[in-house]
Write a protein that holds these residues in place. Structure first.
Motif, short mmCIF file in Angstrom:
data_model
loop_
_atom_site.label_atom_id
_atom_site.label_comp_id
_atom_site.label_asym_id
_atom_site.label_seq_id
_atom_site.Cartn_x
_atom_site.Cartn_y
_atom_site.Cartn_z
N SER A 139 8.76 7.75 -2.34
CA SER A 139 7.53 7.54 -3.10
C SER A 139 7.85 6.99 -4.49
N ALA A 140 6.83 6.40 -5.12
CA ALA A 140 7.01 5.85 -6.47
C ALA A 140 7.29 6.96 -7.48
N ALA A 141 6.63 8.11 -7.30
CA ALA A 141 6.86 9.22 -8.22
C ALA A 141 8.30 9.73 -8.13
N LEU A 142 8.83 9.77 -6.91
CA LEU A 142 10.21 10.21 -6.72
C LEU A 142 11.18 9.24 -7.37
N LYS A 143 10.92 7.94 -7.25
CA LYS A 143 11.78 6.95 -7.88
C LYS A 143 11.73 7.08 -9.40
N GLU A 144 10.53 7.33 -9.94
CA GLU A 144 10.40 7.48 -11.39
C GLU A 144 11.18 8.68 -11.89
N LYS A 145 11.10 9.80 -11.15
CA LYS A 145 11.86 10.99 -11.53
C LYS A 145 13.36 10.74 -11.45
N ALA A 146 13.78 10.03 -10.40
CA ALA A 146 15.21 9.73 -10.26
C ALA A 146 15.70 8.86 -11.41
N THR A 147 14.87 7.90 -11.84
CA THR A 147 15.26 7.04 -12.97
C THR A 147 15.37 7.84 -14.25
N LYS A 148 14.40 8.74 -14.49
CA LYS A 148 14.45 9.56 -15.70
C LYS A 148 15.67 10.48 -15.69
N LEU A 149 15.99 11.05 -14.52
CA LEU A 149 17.16 11.91 -14.42
C LEU A 149 18.44 11.13 -14.67
N ALA A 150 18.48 9.88 -14.21
CA ALA A 150 19.66 9.05 -14.44
C ALA A 150 19.86 8.79 -15.93
N TYR A 151 18.76 8.45 -16.64
CA TYR A 151 18.86 8.23 -18.09
C TYR A 151 19.27 9.51 -18.80
N THR A 152 18.69 10.65 -18.38
CA THR A 152 19.02 11.92 -19.04
C THR A 152 20.46 12.30 -18.83
N SER A 153 20.96 12.17 -17.60
CA SER A 153 22.36 12.50 -17.33
C SER A 153 23.31 11.59 -18.09
N ASP A 154 22.95 10.31 -18.23
CA ASP A 154 23.80 9.39 -18.99
C ASP A 154 23.85 9.79 -20.47
N SER A 155 22.69 10.20 -21.01
CA SER A 155 22.66 10.63 -22.41
C SER A 155 23.48 11.90 -22.61
N LEU A 156 23.40 12.83 -21.64
CA LEU A 156 24.18 14.06 -21.75
C LEU A 156 25.67 13.78 -21.67
N GLN A 157 26.08 12.84 -20.81
CA GLN A 157 27.50 12.48 -20.72
C GLN A 157 28.00 11.90 -22.03
N ASN A 158 27.19 11.03 -22.65
CA ASN A 158 27.58 10.46 -23.94
C ASN A 158 27.69 11.55 -25.00
N ARG A 159 26.74 12.49 -25.01
CA ARG A 159 26.77 13.57 -25.99
C ARG A 159 27.99 14.47 -25.78
N MET A 160 28.33 14.77 -24.52
CA MET A 160 29.50 15.59 -24.23
C MET A 160 30.78 14.87 -24.66
N ARG A 161 30.82 13.55 -24.43
CA ARG A 161 32.00 12.79 -24.84
C ARG A 161 32.16 12.81 -26.36
N THR A 203 0.84 -1.20 0.00
CA THR A 203 0.00 0.00 0.00
C THR A 203 0.88 1.25 0.00
N PRO A 204 0.32 2.38 -0.46
CA PRO A 204 1.09 3.64 -0.47
C PRO A 204 1.38 4.19 0.92
N LEU A 205 0.84 3.56 1.97
CA LEU A 205 1.09 4.07 3.32
C LEU A 205 2.56 4.03 3.71
N ARG A 206 3.34 3.16 3.01
CA ARG A 206 4.77 3.06 3.36
C ARG A 206 5.52 4.36 3.06
N GLU A 207 4.93 5.21 2.16
CA GLU A 207 5.59 6.47 1.84
C GLU A 207 5.65 7.41 3.03
N TYR A 208 4.76 7.20 4.02
CA TYR A 208 4.74 8.05 5.20
C TYR A 208 5.70 7.56 6.28
N ILE A 209 6.34 6.42 6.03
CA ILE A 209 7.30 5.89 6.99
C ILE A 209 8.67 6.45 6.66
#
Length: 289
Positions: free
Chosen positions: A75-97, A64-70
């Motif tokens: 939260s699931a939304a925070l994990k999703e954002k972190a995953t997207k940021l990880a993919y974006t940063s990896d793509s930017l590193q490849n582009r800079m290289r 249940t979502p109640l674990r987010e209050y522990i």
């Protein structure tokens, strides 16, 4: 032996001894209800209640979502954002290289550190990232024959497919006499055009300026990236009228001819033309007279 059995019987008797819990009205002492209990029943009831409480808590935390209050759970939304940021940063590193490799290839070409025996179609473009995995494909005989046929057809074309780009033409950067021709054996990947000082230097085609700086050896240098994988290089200029990132049109003035840099013997333009990483002879595609 009899002494050992007595404590056991006494303990068992205590567990099974019956008690009555009565709830009375404090004012009238009327009996409201009562329970008949034993110590064993109390232990069993408390144990089952504890197990049920632990099971319910585990279910709430896991499903249940109640674990987010522990504290400590995200939260699931925070994990999703972190995953997207990880993919974006990896793509930017490849582009800079890739951009760093691209600029390094241009710098090597400007310094003359260029080995024709090691050149390939991607020598001036970004190199592939080595830590990526590629699936090896075995070539067949028909594929090799087709590659050879296409290579022969495009051998003398500056553009990949001349029929698709028939309207594309190159504008002469300056009019003058060629003092030194293109010589790949002497690693002179350009032609030197004698002209008067401060003559306008023009762009050979539409494109974007990717380099416009002063160098000690070749003076003021400007490099323009065009369509179809073309690069044009202009060296020993007296001044530059365009900056890095500017968009230029075919025939637009980008610099003035001069005699700057250590590797010069008089007012002239050192002009290079690169096609998808390979140097080509500009006199075969442009009329400088």
């Amino acid at each position: 032996m009899a002494e050992n059995t007595k404590p056991k019987k006494k303990f068992t008797k205590k567990l099974l001894h019956k008690y009555r819990m009565v709830v009375l009205n404090e004012d009238t002492f009327e009996e409201r209800f009562s329970f008949r209990l034993t110590r064993l029943n109390v232990f069993v009831a408390v144990g089952i209640s504890a197990i049920l409480l632990i099971a319910m808590t585990t279910f709430l935390i896991a499903f249940t979502p109640l674990r987010e209050y522990i504290p400590g759970y995200s939260s699931a939304a925070l994990k999703e954002k972190a995953t997207k940021l990880a993919y974006t940063s990896d793509s930017l590193q490849n582009r800079m290289r890739m951009n760093d490799q691209y600029l390094k290839s241009i710098q090597d070409a400007l310094r003359g550190e260029f080995d024709v025996e090691q050149v390939d179609r991607d020598s001036i473009l970004s190199q592939p990232i080595t830590d990526l995995e590629y699936q090896e494909i075995n070539r067949i005989k028909a594929d090799s024959l087709l590659r050879e046929e296409v290579a022969q057809e495009d051998k003398y074309n500056i553009l990949p497919t001349a029929t698709d780009n028939i309207n594309f033409s190159l504008f002469p950067p300056v009019k003058g006499t060629i003092s030194e021709s293109y010589n790949i054996e002497n690693k002179h990947y350009a032609i030197d055009i004698v002209t008067t000082r401060n003559s306008p230097i023009k762009s050979v085609a539409d494109g974007r300026v990717i380099f416009a700086e002063w160098t000690a050896e070749t003076g003021y240098v400007i490099i323009i990236e065009h369509s179809y994988g073309l690069l044009s290089v202009y060296k020993h200029n007296a001044s530059l009228s365009k900056s890095q990132g500017d968009i230029v049109r075919s025939g637009e003035v980008i610099a003035t001819a001069g005699n700057t840099g250590e590797f010069t013997t008089g007012p002239h333009l050192h002009f290079e033309l690169w096609n998808e990483g390979n140097p080509v002879d500009p006199s075969e595609y442009i009329d400088f007279n």
